[in-house]
Design an enzyme around this catalytic site. Structure first.
Site, PDB file in Angstrom:
ATOM      1  N   GLU A 152      -5.460  -8.298   4.584  1.00  0.00           N
ATOM      2  CA  GLU A 152      -5.615  -7.672   6.232  1.00  0.00           C
ATOM      3  C   GLU A 152      -6.578  -6.522   6.123  1.00  0.00           C
ATOM      4  O   GLU A 152      -6.323  -5.441   5.486  1.00  0.00           O
ATOM      5  CB  GLU A 152      -4.446  -7.399   6.602  1.00  0.00           C
ATOM      6  N   ASN A 186       0.831  -1.257   0.046  1.00  0.00           N
ATOM      7  CA  ASN A 186       0.282  -0.024   0.030  1.00  0.00           C
ATOM      8  C   ASN A 186       0.877   1.157   0.123  1.00  0.00           C
ATOM      9  O   ASN A 186       0.564   2.349  -0.636  1.00  0.00           O
ATOM     10  CB  ASN A 186      -0.947   0.033   1.319  1.00  0.00           C
ATOM     11  N   HIS A 211      -6.509  -0.051   2.989  1.00  0.00           N
ATOM     12  CA  HIS A 211      -6.191   0.977   2.553  1.00  0.00           C
ATOM     13  C   HIS A 211      -6.004   1.205   1.068  1.00  0.00           C
ATOM     14  O   HIS A 211      -5.299   2.144   0.469  1.00  0.00           O
ATOM     15  CB  HIS A 211      -4.919   1.614   3.307  1.00  0.00           C
ATOM     16  N   ASP A 216       1.739   6.999   0.191  1.00  0.00           N
ATOM     17  CA  ASP A 216       0.831   6.235  -0.265  1.00  0.00           C
ATOM     18  C   ASP A 216       0.681   5.906  -1.879  1.00  0.00           C
ATOM     19  O   ASP A 216       0.432   6.806  -2.687  1.00  0.00           O
ATOM     20  CB  ASP A 216      -0.589   6.764   0.036  1.00  0.00           C
ATOM     21  N   ASP A 250      -0.550  -6.511   3.449  1.00  0.00           N
ATOM     22  CA  ASP A 250      -0.800  -5.714   4.544  1.00  0.00           C
ATOM     23  C   ASP A 250      -1.651  -4.514   4.058  1.00  0.00           C
ATOM     24  O   ASP A 250      -1.595  -4.026   2.862  1.00  0.00           O
ATOM     25  CB  ASP A 250       0.685  -5.125   4.551  1.00  0.00           C
ATOM     26  N   GLN A 273      -8.377   5.293   1.847  1.00  0.00           N
ATOM     27  CA  GLN A 273      -7.680   4.652   0.530  1.00  0.00           C
ATOM     28  C   GLN A 273      -6.472   5.429   0.063  1.00  0.00           C
ATOM     29  O   GLN A 273      -5.767   5.136  -0.464  1.00  0.00           O
ATOM     30  CB  GLN A 273      -8.589   3.955  -0.437  1.00  0.00           C
TER      31      GLN A 273
HETATM   32  C1  LM2 Z   1      -0.275  -2.740   9.089  1.00  0.00           C
HETATM   33  N1  LM2 Z   1      -1.457  -3.495   8.798  1.00  0.00           N
HETATM   34  O1  LM2 Z   1      -2.468  -2.705   7.967  1.00  0.00           O
HETATM   35  C2  LM2 Z   1       0.781  -3.614   9.813  1.00  0.00           C
HETATM   36  O2  LM2 Z   1       0.305  -4.677  10.270  1.00  0.00           O
HETATM   37  C3  LM2 Z   1       1.192  -2.629  10.920  1.00  0.00           C
HETATM   38  O3  LM2 Z   1       1.891  -3.257  11.978  1.00  0.00           O
HETATM   39  C4  LM2 Z   1       1.884  -1.277  10.338  1.00  0.00           C
HETATM   40  O4  LM2 Z   1       2.034  -0.411  11.376  1.00  0.00           O
HETATM   41  C5  LM2 Z   1       0.678  -0.612   9.377  1.00  0.00           C
HETATM   42  N2  LM2 Z   1      -0.297  -1.233   8.942  1.00  0.00           N
HETATM   43  C6  LM2 Z   1       1.528  -0.124   8.074  1.00  0.00           C
HETATM   44  O5  LM2 Z   1       2.084  -0.833   7.342  1.00  0.00           O
HETATM   45  C7  LM2 Z   1       3.372  -0.484  11.951  1.00  0.00           C
HETATM   46  C8  LM2 Z   1       3.281   0.284  13.237  1.00  0.00           C
HETATM   47  C9  LM2 Z   1       3.358   1.769  13.273  1.00  0.00           C
HETATM   48  C10 LM2 Z   1       4.422   2.176  12.212  1.00  0.00           C
HETATM   49  C11 LM2 Z   1       4.284   1.582  10.891  1.00  0.00           C
HETATM   50  C12 LM2 Z   1       5.270   1.957  10.087  1.00  0.00           C
HETATM   51  O6  LM2 Z   1       2.300  -0.469  14.215  1.00  0.00           O
HETATM   52  O7  LM2 Z   1       3.607   2.389  14.767  1.00  0.00           O
HETATM   53  O8  LM2 Z   1       4.545   3.740  12.448  1.00  0.00           O
HETATM   54  O9  LM2 Z   1       4.440  -0.024  11.049  1.00  0.00           O
HETATM   55  O10 LM2 Z   1       6.460   1.700  10.377  1.00  0.00           O
HETATM   56  C13 LM2 Z   1       5.572   4.351  12.689  1.00  0.00           C
HETATM   57  C14 LM2 Z   1       5.462   5.212  13.885  1.00  0.00           C
HETATM   58  C15 LM2 Z   1       4.642   6.463  13.324  1.00  0.00           C
HETATM   59  C16 LM2 Z   1       5.207   7.125  12.212  1.00  0.00           C
HETATM   60  C17 LM2 Z   1       5.533   5.955  11.096  1.00  0.00           C
HETATM   61  C18 LM2 Z   1       6.118   6.790   9.655  1.00  0.00           C
HETATM   62  O11 LM2 Z   1       4.874   4.514  14.913  1.00  0.00           O
HETATM   63  O12 LM2 Z   1       4.171   7.246  14.313  1.00  0.00           O
HETATM   64  O13 LM2 Z   1       4.099   8.027  11.848  1.00  0.00           O
HETATM   65  O14 LM2 Z   1       6.354   4.819  11.647  1.00  0.00           O
HETATM   66  O15 LM2 Z   1       7.303   7.042  10.190  1.00  0.00           O
HETATM   67  C19 LM2 Z   1       4.512   9.312  11.684  1.00  0.00           C
HETATM   68 CA    CA Z   2      -3.540   3.717   0.091  1.00  0.00          CA
END
Ligand code: LM2
Ligand code: CA
Length: 485
Positions: free
Chosen positions: A237, A120, A215, A181, A211, A172
């Site tokens: 998912e 995505n 979205h 995105d 994943d 989306q």
């Molecule tokens: C998913 N499924 O739809 C994954 O299962 C989930 O684990 C992912 O989030 C999300 N979608 C994107 O693929 C994880 C995690 C987030 C993390 C993202 C990106 O839960 O906390 O975000 O991966 O690594 C982190 C920071 C967030 C920041 C982002 C971008 O927590 O604060 O946003 O990175 O830098 C500004």
């Molecule tokens: Ca999207």
């Protein structure tokens, strides 16, 4: 290939059930083809290969879901895996060669590999940087893959971030937590994603977790899937939100979906002791049809979010997994990660920054003593292994109406197996109607696939009732092949 190897594995399963009981499984029983998966979260490829050979294959797991295999941003957190910077199969979890070796070694013992496909979006970094194996990137620039014109600029919110899950367009076309995105409506983007997935297929993977599928417009995912070879397994998912416009049902035309309702309903009902019996109604409301569903008690997101039960709940978590594995709804996936107190903390790493596979030795069962970073090794818990054997023996036998007594609960899979659970804090007994022959059976939750059955793990069937005496938070299960006398 998959079918042939599977036959060998379930043949061995039933053979072990027979060896354990010393009496034969009646010939009317056709063991079911294995369908249970396991998510080995943030486990390196070399460790997964070893786990396939030493545990997953022998236990009869049909598939393993890996963490995302592509190059990612550099960082300590587990979630760097979800910020792709290129589609090289090079990551903290291992190299391309290690990934390929894992797929072939798992395949050799009947375990399919499902890769987590992050398609995505790309990274969520505002500043340009360099990825795990040196690929240069910017927020909306990935040389050789995508330029700025291949991303959505939703223009609907201040930062182009998703703010309102009630808006299909935002969900989306805006950015999920600042993740660049992809314009998945574009033929060029679809083709680049397709080439990545084809590359993974060329290494032998059986399919993909998609994943963040919610979205992407279902038609975009459908178009990407349509270009894959027939038979590629696709598990989208799509986190169900009851009042949201985008529903998992939109994604069932081209594959399975993770059904988030299952754990949401099972967990709280276990905790309150009010176990629900889906056979009381013909359909499970807010659930996709069984043949489209992948079900789980928790996953890497929900164990850090609102999962009602996780490894921290010990015996009660095992109990929930036992009931899921005993159920006849969907393909279950067991979750296995590592203990943590900081939701961002990555798995322990080696000096070179690669993830360390750890060891399963200290925790063969639910345990309150996990230290941060310890692997939970749920796939090796005796009760889980025992239930895979149970599931193979009950096959597609009908799920009979459940009975509840003394706050304990149980149901039969017609003529082949019985399961019972006591989610409460006091001992409880329950007698579950069954058409299994009179005799003494071994509880495979307590005994796993063990060859001798201790006195305390025996359950008596007499006059059409299986009598379970259960400790607090204990689940127990017997099957035709677990008869001891
Ligand atoms: C998913 N499924 O739809 C994954 O299962 C989930 O684990 C992912 O989030 C999300 N979608 C994107 O693929 C994880 C995690 C987030 C993390 C993202 C990106 O839960 O906390 O975000 O991966 O690594 C982190 C920071 C967030 C920041 C982002 C971008 O927590 O604060 O946003 O990175 O830098 C500004
Ligand atoms: Ca999207």
């Amino acid at each position: 290939m998959r079918g042939v190897r599977s036959v060998v594995v379930w043949g061995a399963l039933v053979a072990s059930a027979v060896a354990m009981s010393g009496c034969s499984v009646p010939s009317a029983v056709e063991p079911a083809a294995p369908d249970v998966g396991v998510q080995l979260f943030q486990l390196p490829w070399t460790s997964i290969a070893e786990e396939c050979e030493s545990a997953l294959g022998p236990a009869g797991f049909a598939w393993v879901l890996t963490s995302p295999p592509q190059e990612h941003v550099v960082g300590e957190q587990w979630w760097v895996s979800y910020q792709p910077v290129s589609y090289q199969i090079e990551s903290r979890l291992g190299t391309r060669a290690e990934f390929a070796d894992m797929v072939s070694r798992c395949g050799a013992v009947g375990v399919d590999v499902i890769a987590d496909a992050v398609i995505n979006h790309m990274s969520g970094q505002d500043a340009p940087g360099t990825g795990w194996v040196g690929s240069a990137y910017a927020h909306q620039g990935y040389p050789g893959l995508y330029g700025p014109g291949e991303f959505h600029h939703c223009g609907l919110t201040a930062q182009d971030d998703i703010e309102d899950y009630g808006s299909r367009e935002q969900v989306q076309n805006c950015e999920l937590v600042n993740l660049a995105d992809l314009d998945t409506g574009s033929p060029a983007v679809r083709q680049t994603i397709g080439a990545y997935l084809d590359d993974l297929l060329s290494l032998g993977v059986a399919g993909f977790r998609i994943d963040a599928a919610k979205h992407m417009a279902a038609e975009d995912v459908a178009a990407i899937v349509a270009a894959l070879p027939e038979g590629t397994r696709v598990m989208s998912e799509v986190i169900r939100g009851a009042r949201e416009p985008i529903q998992p049902e939109e994604y069932t035309a081209f594959g399975e979906v993770f059904e988030f309702s299952y754990a949401r309903e099972l967990g709280p009902q276990l905790e309150s002791g009010m176990l629900y019996d889906p056979d009381l109604s013909d359909e499970r409301a807010l659930h996709v049809p069984a043949s489209s569903a992948v079900v789980f008690i928790d996953n890497h997101d929900t164990e850090r979010g609102n999962a009602p039960l996780t490894y921290r709940n010990g015996a009660e978590y095992l109990l929930a997994n036992v009931l899921m594995l005993a159920d006849d709804y969907g393909a279950p996936v067991v979750y296995s990660g590592y203990a943590f107190s900081d939701r961002d903390a990555g798995a322990p790493t080696n000096a070179d920054g690669t993830v360390d596979g750890g060891t399963c030795a200290p925790h063969p069962a639910p345990d309150a003593e996990y230290a941060d970073g310890d692997r939970t090794c749920v796939q090796r818990w005796a009760g889980i292994v025992g239930m895979l054997e149970w599931r193979a023996v009950v096959g597609d036998a009908a799920r009979m109406p459940g009975v509840s007594e003394n706050d304990a609960y149980g149901f039969e899979r017609e003529g082949r197996g019985v399961v019972a659970a006591n989610p409460n804090d006091a001992d409880a007994s329950v007698a579950v109607p069954t058409s299994m022959p009179d005799g003494e059976y071994c509880d495979v939750v307590a005994n796993g696939s063990g060859s001798s059955c201790p006195e305390g793990a025996r359950v008596r069937v007499r006059d059409g009732l299986a009598a379970f005496d259960l400790a607090p938070q204990q689940a127990a299960a017997i099957h035709l092949g677990s008869r001891v006398s």
